[in-house]
Design a protein around this motif. Structure first.
Motif, PDB file in Angstrom:
ATOM      1  N   ASP A 122      20.768 -27.435  -6.988  1.00 11.70           N
ATOM      2  CA  ASP A 122      21.568 -26.251  -7.317  1.00 11.70           C
ATOM      3  C   ASP A 122      21.357 -25.155  -6.285  1.00 11.70           C
ATOM      4  O   ASP A 122      22.301 -24.472  -5.883  1.00 11.70           O
ATOM      5  CB  ASP A 122      21.224 -25.723  -8.716  1.00 11.70           C
ATOM      6  CG  ASP A 122      21.755 -26.615  -9.823  1.00 11.70           C
ATOM      7  OD1 ASP A 122      22.660 -27.432  -9.538  1.00 11.70           O
ATOM      8  OD2 ASP A 122      21.254 -26.496 -10.957  1.00 11.70           O
ATOM      9  N   GLN A 123      20.114 -24.991  -5.827  1.00 12.72           N
ATOM     10  CA  GLN A 123      19.828 -23.991  -4.794  1.00 12.72           C
ATOM     11  C   GLN A 123      20.536 -24.343  -3.494  1.00 12.72           C
ATOM     12  O   GLN A 123      21.124 -23.483  -2.842  1.00 12.72           O
ATOM     13  CB  GLN A 123      18.322 -23.888  -4.539  1.00 12.72           C
ATOM     14  CG  GLN A 123      17.558 -23.205  -5.633  1.00 12.72           C
ATOM     15  CD  GLN A 123      16.058 -23.212  -5.348  1.00 12.72           C
ATOM     16  OE1 GLN A 123      15.590 -23.914  -4.464  1.00 12.72           O
ATOM     17  NE2 GLN A 123      15.326 -22.420  -6.112  1.00 12.72           N
ATOM     18  N   VAL A 124      20.485 -25.613  -3.121  1.00 10.96           N
ATOM     19  CA  VAL A 124      21.140 -26.058  -1.887  1.00 10.96           C
ATOM     20  C   VAL A 124      22.639 -25.821  -1.992  1.00 10.96           C
ATOM     21  O   VAL A 124      23.265 -25.300  -1.075  1.00 10.96           O
ATOM     22  CB  VAL A 124      20.832 -27.543  -1.604  1.00 10.96           C
ATOM     23  CG1 VAL A 124      21.688 -28.073  -0.473  1.00 10.96           C
ATOM     24  CG2 VAL A 124      19.353 -27.719  -1.284  1.00 10.96           C
ATOM     25  N   ARG A 125      23.240 -26.175  -3.123  1.00 10.05           N
ATOM     26  CA  ARG A 125      24.677 -25.976  -3.300  1.00 10.05           C
ATOM     27  C   ARG A 125      25.044 -24.503  -3.283  1.00 10.05           C
ATOM     28  O   ARG A 125      26.088 -24.118  -2.781  1.00 10.05           O
ATOM     29  CB  ARG A 125      25.142 -26.621  -4.601  1.00 10.05           C
ATOM     30  CG  ARG A 125      25.196 -28.124  -4.509  1.00 10.05           C
ATOM     31  CD  ARG A 125      25.818 -28.754  -5.746  1.00 10.05           C
ATOM     32  NE  ARG A 125      25.609 -30.177  -5.715  1.00 10.05           N
ATOM     33  CZ  ARG A 125      24.674 -30.811  -6.411  1.00 10.05           C
ATOM     34  NH1 ARG A 125      23.880 -30.152  -7.216  1.00 10.05           N
ATOM     35  NH2 ARG A 125      24.536 -32.107  -6.310  1.00 10.05           N
ATOM     36  N   SER A 126      24.190 -23.650  -3.809  1.00  5.81           N
ATOM     37  CA  SER A 126      24.493 -22.222  -3.804  1.00  5.81           C
ATOM     38  C   SER A 126      24.496 -21.676  -2.385  1.00  5.81           C
ATOM     39  O   SER A 126      25.257 -20.781  -2.055  1.00  5.81           O
ATOM     40  CB  SER A 126      23.507 -21.441  -4.675  1.00  5.81           C
ATOM     41  OG  SER A 126      22.247 -21.357  -4.070  1.00  5.81           O
ATOM     42  N   THR A 156      14.730 -35.428 -12.028  1.00 10.64           N
ATOM     43  CA  THR A 156      13.935 -34.471 -12.799  1.00 10.64           C
ATOM     44  C   THR A 156      14.610 -33.109 -12.809  1.00 10.64           C
ATOM     45  O   THR A 156      15.465 -32.825 -11.970  1.00 10.64           O
ATOM     46  CB  THR A 156      12.524 -34.318 -12.202  1.00 10.64           C
ATOM     47  OG1 THR A 156      12.649 -33.737 -10.896  1.00 10.64           O
ATOM     48  CG2 THR A 156      11.800 -35.648 -12.122  1.00 10.64           C
ATOM     49  N   PRO A 157      14.231 -32.249 -13.736  1.00  9.45           N
ATOM     50  CA  PRO A 157      14.783 -30.892 -13.745  1.00  9.45           C
ATOM     51  C   PRO A 157      14.496 -30.149 -12.438  1.00  9.45           C
ATOM     52  O   PRO A 157      15.320 -29.361 -11.980  1.00  9.45           O
ATOM     53  CB  PRO A 157      14.075 -30.220 -14.926  1.00  9.45           C
ATOM     54  CG  PRO A 157      13.664 -31.337 -15.814  1.00  9.45           C
ATOM     55  CD  PRO A 157      13.384 -32.490 -14.907  1.00  9.45           C
ATOM     56  N   GLU A 158      13.344 -30.421 -11.826  1.00 16.85           N
ATOM     57  CA  GLU A 158      13.000 -29.777 -10.561  1.00 16.85           C
ATOM     58  C   GLU A 158      13.971 -30.189  -9.463  1.00 16.85           C
ATOM     59  O   GLU A 158      14.409 -29.376  -8.649  1.00 16.85           O
ATOM     60  CB  GLU A 158      11.560 -30.119 -10.133  1.00 16.85           C
ATOM     61  CG  GLU A 158      10.506 -29.552 -11.040  1.00 16.85           C
ATOM     62  CD  GLU A 158      10.205 -30.454 -12.234  1.00 16.85           C
ATOM     63  OE1 GLU A 158      10.760 -31.573 -12.330  1.00 16.85           O
ATOM     64  OE2 GLU A 158       9.413 -30.015 -13.082  1.00 16.85           O
ATOM     65  N   ALA A 159      14.326 -31.467  -9.443  1.00 15.57           N
ATOM     66  CA  ALA A 159      15.269 -31.963  -8.436  1.00 15.57           C
ATOM     67  C   ALA A 159      16.646 -31.346  -8.636  1.00 15.57           C
ATOM     68  O   ALA A 159      17.308 -30.943  -7.678  1.00 15.57           O
ATOM     69  CB  ALA A 159      15.361 -33.478  -8.492  1.00 15.57           C
ATOM     70  N   MET A 188       9.134 -37.558  -2.524  1.00 15.34           N
ATOM     71  CA  MET A 188      10.421 -37.012  -2.908  1.00 15.34           C
ATOM     72  C   MET A 188      11.079 -37.885  -3.978  1.00 15.34           C
ATOM     73  O   MET A 188      11.745 -37.378  -4.841  1.00 15.34           O
ATOM     74  CB  MET A 188      11.305 -36.883  -1.666  1.00 15.34           C
ATOM     75  CG  MET A 188      12.618 -36.251  -1.928  1.00 15.34           C
ATOM     76  SD  MET A 188      12.414 -34.478  -2.018  1.00 15.34           S
ATOM     77  CE  MET A 188      14.076 -33.965  -2.038  1.00 15.34           C
ATOM     78  N   SER A 189      10.855 -39.213  -3.917  1.00 19.41           N
ATOM     79  CA  SER A 189      11.517 -40.078  -4.881  1.00 19.41           C
ATOM     80  C   SER A 189      11.020 -39.815  -6.302  1.00 19.41           C
ATOM     81  O   SER A 189      11.710 -40.101  -7.257  1.00 19.41           O
ATOM     82  CB  SER A 189      11.323 -41.545  -4.513  1.00 19.41           C
ATOM     83  OG  SER A 189       9.953 -41.872  -4.546  1.00 19.41           O
ATOM     84  N   ARG A 190       9.804 -39.258  -6.451  1.00 20.24           N
ATOM     85  CA  ARG A 190       9.306 -38.940  -7.780  1.00 20.24           C
ATOM     86  C   ARG A 190      10.093 -37.794  -8.405  1.00 20.24           C
ATOM     87  O   ARG A 190      10.092 -37.624  -9.602  1.00 20.24           O
ATOM     88  CB  ARG A 190       7.828 -38.564  -7.714  1.00 20.24           C
ATOM     89  CG  ARG A 190       6.954 -39.780  -7.537  1.00 20.24           C
ATOM     90  CD  ARG A 190       5.516 -39.377  -7.689  1.00 20.24           C
ATOM     91  NE  ARG A 190       4.953 -39.385  -6.352  1.00 20.24           N
ATOM     92  CZ  ARG A 190       3.876 -38.744  -5.976  1.00 20.24           C
ATOM     93  NH1 ARG A 190       3.226 -37.990  -6.826  1.00 20.24           N
ATOM     94  NH2 ARG A 190       3.431 -38.822  -4.763  1.00 20.24           N
ATOM     95  N   LEU A 191      10.768 -36.991  -7.578  1.00 20.84           N
ATOM     96  CA  LEU A 191      11.559 -35.867  -8.080  1.00 20.84           C
ATOM     97  C   LEU A 191      12.936 -36.278  -8.580  1.00 20.84           C
ATOM     98  O   LEU A 191      13.552 -35.565  -9.362  1.00 20.84           O
ATOM     99  CB  LEU A 191      11.739 -34.816  -6.988  1.00 20.84           C
ATOM    100  CG  LEU A 191      10.535 -33.965  -6.641  1.00 20.84           C
ATOM    101  CD1 LEU A 191      10.859 -33.070  -5.466  1.00 20.84           C
ATOM    102  CD2 LEU A 191      10.130 -33.131  -7.837  1.00 20.84           C
ATOM    103  N   ARG A 192      13.414 -37.417  -8.125  1.00 18.22           N
ATOM    104  CA  ARG A 192      14.780 -37.827  -8.430  1.00 18.22           C
ATOM    105  C   ARG A 192      15.035 -37.832  -9.937  1.00 18.22           C
ATOM    106  O   ARG A 192      14.304 -38.432 -10.701  1.00 18.22           O
ATOM    107  CB  ARG A 192      15.056 -39.214  -7.861  1.00 18.22           C
ATOM    108  CG  ARG A 192      16.502 -39.637  -8.018  1.00 18.22           C
ATOM    109  CD  ARG A 192      16.811 -40.905  -7.299  1.00 18.22           C
ATOM    110  NE  ARG A 192      16.768 -40.628  -5.874  1.00 18.22           N
ATOM    111  CZ  ARG A 192      16.432 -41.524  -4.953  1.00 18.22           C
ATOM    112  NH1 ARG A 192      16.093 -42.733  -5.304  1.00 18.22           N
ATOM    113  NH2 ARG A 192      16.423 -41.214  -3.688  1.00 18.22           N
TER     114      ARG A 192
END
Length: 119
Positions: free
Chosen positions: A15-19, A7-10, A1-5
């Motif tokens: 954004d999905q979680v906030r929605s 990044t556009p994917e993260a 997961m830390s590799r995502l930090r």
């Protein structure tokens, strides 16, 4: 997961979680800035933990406090105060109307055991 930090994917995932939060689901994810703002208003602990903006957050905070996470004593005080401010029952109270007191639960379990044994 830390590799995502960072990044556009993260960012897309957040954004999905906030929605989901804005659609009224029970899961709320607050940014660090939102946690600081809630703490400044007294709606979270000073470190931003246990953010309580609404009744759903209150219930989630109570579940977290019951698990023993973080500064439980301060969290319980915050939960009690926010419940009063929000005009809802304190979810940490033993008998808040949602469930029977512990003694009644134990009596019901014993009754069911005796009933099963008699059958």
């Amino acid at each position: 997961m830390s590799r995502l930090r960072g990044t556009p994917e993260a960012r897309a995932l957040m954004d999905q979680v906030r929605s989901h939060r804005t659609k009224g689901t029970a899961v709320a994810v607050y940014t660090a800035a939102e946690r600081r703002a809630l703490a400044a208003k007294g709606h979270a602990l000073k470190d931003g933990s246990y953010p309580i903006a609404n009744a759903t957050d209150l219930k989630n905070a109570a579940i977290l406090a019951k698990s023993g996470h973080g500064d439980v004593a301060a969290a319980k005080a915050l939960i009690a105060r926010r419940a009063k401010e929000l005009g809802v029952a304190n979810p940490l109270d033993d008998n808040d109307g949602d469930e029977a007191p512990r003694d009644e639960k134990a009596a019901a379990r014993n009754f069911m055991k005796r009933r099963a044994a008699a059958s």
